[in-house]
Motif scaffolding. Sequence first.
Motif, mmCIF file in Angstrom:
data_model
loop_
_atom_site.group_PDB
_atom_site.id
_atom_site.type_symbol
_atom_site.label_atom_id
_atom_site.label_comp_id
_atom_site.label_asym_id
_atom_site.label_seq_id
_atom_site.Cartn_x
_atom_site.Cartn_y
_atom_site.Cartn_z
ATOM 1 N N CYS A 1 0.898 -1.689 0.046
ATOM 2 C CA CYS A 1 0.479 -0.089 -0.091
ATOM 3 C C CYS A 1 1.037 1.218 0.369
ATOM 4 O O CYS A 1 0.342 2.059 -0.226
ATOM 5 C CB CYS A 1 -0.914 0.167 1.123
ATOM 6 S SG CYS A 1 -0.272 0.778 2.750
ATOM 7 N N CYS B 1 -4.882 -2.897 4.030
ATOM 8 C CA CYS B 1 -4.172 -4.298 4.008
ATOM 9 C C CYS B 1 -4.587 -5.490 4.738
ATOM 10 O O CYS B 1 -4.127 -6.340 5.657
ATOM 11 C CB CYS B 1 -2.711 -3.816 4.923
ATOM 12 S SG CYS B 1 -2.541 -1.968 3.881
ATOM 13 N N GLU C 1 -5.478 -3.612 10.848
ATOM 14 C CA GLU C 1 -4.439 -2.487 10.496
ATOM 15 C C GLU C 1 -5.535 -0.979 11.162
ATOM 16 O O GLU C 1 -6.661 -1.290 11.017
ATOM 17 C CB GLU C 1 -4.979 -2.187 9.036
ATOM 18 C CG GLU C 1 -3.216 -1.679 9.021
ATOM 19 C CD GLU C 1 -3.450 -1.209 7.203
ATOM 20 O OE1 GLU C 1 -4.322 -1.634 6.417
ATOM 21 O OE2 GLU C 1 -1.974 -1.100 6.696
ATOM 22 N N CYS D 1 -2.864 3.365 7.683
ATOM 23 C CA CYS D 1 -2.336 2.887 6.911
ATOM 24 C C CYS D 1 -2.254 4.199 5.870
ATOM 25 O O CYS D 1 -2.760 5.178 5.754
ATOM 26 C CB CYS D 1 -3.709 2.129 6.126
ATOM 27 S SG CYS D 1 -3.387 1.633 4.172
ATOM 28 N N TRP D 2 -1.441 4.024 4.825
ATOM 29 C CA TRP D 2 -0.629 4.606 3.747
ATOM 30 C C TRP D 2 -1.955 5.169 3.369
ATOM 31 O O TRP D 2 -2.380 5.967 3.411
ATOM 32 C CB TRP D 2 -0.181 4.302 3.004
ATOM 33 C CG TRP D 2 0.484 5.094 2.342
ATOM 34 C CD1 TRP D 2 0.040 6.260 1.349
ATOM 35 C CD2 TRP D 2 1.211 6.021 1.765
ATOM 36 N NE1 TRP D 2 0.201 7.140 0.368
ATOM 37 C CE2 TRP D 2 1.613 6.778 0.481
ATOM 38 C CE3 TRP D 2 2.639 6.122 2.388
ATOM 39 C CZ2 TRP D 2 3.063 7.905 0.531
ATOM 40 C CZ3 TRP D 2 3.851 7.011 2.279
ATOM 41 C CH2 TRP D 2 4.105 7.651 1.329
ATOM 42 N N CYS E 1 2.131 1.879 7.953
ATOM 43 C CA CYS E 1 1.028 1.373 8.441
ATOM 44 C C CYS E 1 1.840 0.351 10.129
ATOM 45 O O CYS E 1 2.228 0.056 10.094
ATOM 46 C CB CYS E 1 0.902 -0.564 7.234
ATOM 47 S SG CYS E 1 0.298 0.663 6.005
HETATM 48 ZN ZN LIG Z 1 -2.142 -0.089 4.744
#
Ligand SMILES: [Zn+2]
Length: 176
Positions: free
Chosen positions: A120, A131, A154, A157-158, A165
């Motif tokens: 990602c 993810c 998760e 995250c980006w 992440c």
């Molecule tokens: Zn991620």
Amino acid sequence: MADDRKYKFSWELLGDIATGRPNLGNKTNLEVYRLLLFTFRDVLESHVGTEMTDRIFYEAGNLSGKEFYANKLTPTNDLGEFVRELQQVLKDMGIGILRLEQADVEAGEFVLTVSEDLDCSGLPELDHEVCVYDEGFIAALLESFSGMKFKVKEIDCWCTGDRTCRFSAKAVKAEP
Ligand SMILES: [Zn+2]
């Protein structure tokens, strides 16, 4: 069921890359990997819906983590050793840069981050984490290490605007 499976995974299926790709070797373009990942996800979602697609990705990540632990890591009971080797292998293989941010061994609760994540990092911003495969992967690594079942989610995250992440991992306690 086991015997009539066409696609049952084994590590041998990854093949003898040195023999098979004498010129191109063990590398590919990361776009190709992501192309595979995100086209699979698109087609799966159109056939079985979002929830089942996420479940399939989590389970595939889980299978991957189990096989990865068995084939790439040295069994140990020491958390520090486990994390150190995992960090090195993930870095060497270009999967991501792992950090163990928080660890409560007693409670079976961990927070891990993966920077420059294979799946990602660099993606456009979305309104959700992507993810899911990594979640299953990390769960299986912790399960293989500890012998306990883990649930991994998760939390940054980006794709939700973070530059790394972040995963929360919790041991699943047996029902009393
Ligand atoms: Zn991620």
